[in-house]
Scaffold this active site. Sequence first.
Site, short mmCIF file in Angstrom:
data_model
loop_
_atom_site.label_atom_id
_atom_site.label_comp_id
_atom_site.label_asym_id
_atom_site.label_seq_id
_atom_site.Cartn_x
_atom_site.Cartn_y
_atom_site.Cartn_z
N GLN A 177 0.81 -1.22 0.00
CA GLN A 177 0.00 0.00 0.00
C GLN A 177 0.85 1.27 0.00
O GLN A 177 0.30 2.37 0.00
CB GLN A 177 -0.95 0.01 1.21
CG GLN A 177 -1.98 -1.11 1.21
CD GLN A 177 -3.01 -0.98 0.11
OE1 GLN A 177 -3.08 0.02 -0.60
NE2 GLN A 177 -3.83 -2.01 -0.06
N SER A 197 2.85 -5.32 -5.00
CA SER A 197 1.78 -5.95 -5.78
C SER A 197 1.50 -5.14 -7.04
O SER A 197 1.30 -3.93 -6.97
CB SER A 197 0.51 -6.06 -4.94
OG SER A 197 -0.56 -6.57 -5.72
N HIS A 199 -1.17 -5.22 -9.11
CA HIS A 199 -2.53 -4.75 -9.38
C HIS A 199 -2.96 -3.59 -8.47
O HIS A 199 -4.03 -3.03 -8.66
CB HIS A 199 -3.54 -5.90 -9.31
CG HIS A 199 -3.87 -6.36 -7.93
ND1 HIS A 199 -5.00 -5.96 -7.26
CD2 HIS A 199 -3.24 -7.22 -7.10
CE1 HIS A 199 -5.06 -6.56 -6.09
NE2 HIS A 199 -3.99 -7.32 -5.96
N THR A 235 6.82 -21.94 -13.81
CA THR A 235 7.17 -21.06 -14.91
C THR A 235 6.64 -19.65 -14.64
O THR A 235 5.49 -19.48 -14.25
CB THR A 235 6.57 -21.59 -16.23
OG1 THR A 235 7.01 -22.93 -16.42
CG2 THR A 235 6.98 -20.73 -17.41
N CYS A 320 -9.01 -9.11 1.12
CA CYS A 320 -8.48 -10.42 1.49
C CYS A 320 -8.95 -10.86 2.87
O CYS A 320 -8.77 -12.01 3.26
CB CYS A 320 -6.96 -10.40 1.45
SG CYS A 320 -6.27 -10.13 -0.19
#
Length: 376
Positions: A177, A197, A199, A235, A320
């Site tokens: 954040q 992160s 996104h 991968t 979350c």
Amino acid sequence: MIYLDSAATTPMRTEALEAYVQTAGTAYGNTHSLHDAGSEAAQYVTSCRKLWGQMLGVRKEGIYFTGNASEGNQLAIRSLLRGRPAACRKIVTTKLEHASVLVTLHELEKEGYRIDYVPVDRFGVIDLEQFQQAVDNETALVVMQLVNSEVGAVQPVEECVRIAGQWNIPVHSDVVQGFGKMAVNVGELGVASAVCSAHKIGGPKGVGIVSIDPSVHWESVYEGTTHQQGFRAGTVDVPGIVAATIAAKYALAEQPQAFDKARALQQYLIAQLPEGMLLMGDPDTKSPFIQGLVLPHVEGQWMMLACNRQNIAISTGTACKIGSGEAMSAMSAIGLESDVARKFVRVSFHAGTTESEVDSFLDVVKESLNQFSSVT
């Protein structure tokens, strides 16, 4: 849709989306394949790793890519713990950590670790004196989030690193954040590991970025894994990593202006708050992008649904944590009783948020207040 839930996720930037599509069409090889297609894909990842090292102020050799920041938190914590002496079985943290961290800590407690939660004040900031008392030669790891997801409290991570360093204790920090929104230099913070992160800054979902100081000893959670020096199996998503890197470059370029705008919006929101509605956190020190609010009359879930009917997106806490009770735990940590904590909502800003959008949210709140007053 008026989108006031950017702390949960953000739409992909056009530049990041274009980069994803272009890379997916050209660098489709497996980075571990020895042919030219694999080498080309590997070169993309190498270039992105170098750029992330520069953006975070760390060595590129310590950059790893995961499926998301939650996985990054879990892998970083467990990898660092596996590299610590067996006699060190205590972890020092707070109850304001992200759900991915708290779940991991609960698991580690069952595995024999002692979790020492340092108290926070009513603004959500840790008590440094009690933190100093908590760390000792039995401490394996300090876990300290930079910016809290519910109220935006900013922890003194650099000072925690200094204190922990007196005992040679590594510090892990979730900077999700903070990165791209505040001035964040992981190298200057001095943490052993940090997680970002994609996104949250206009990149794709499904890409987490982990920095681990190469000078700090860690051991792989997955024995026998060869991908990314054994840090994570599987991968890598080359198009996602490229898109995440492009999004980060734009976010950092816009960061100073975005921060000033978010601070102005925070001041505007505070000036317009209806009587009885409380802002959580210290507005002078917390992240201006995250506004935790306590309603005077109805539960947060009711207000979230009322806003949704008006095409306004807000939340009742970290996505979350919804349904797991952790958001309530965070509110309890800063001193809110459960009946008050249930009246909590969160609005969070992005670069495109406007005062009129804030007004639209407050109009829904004021209308519900009027309805409540007429009934009572």
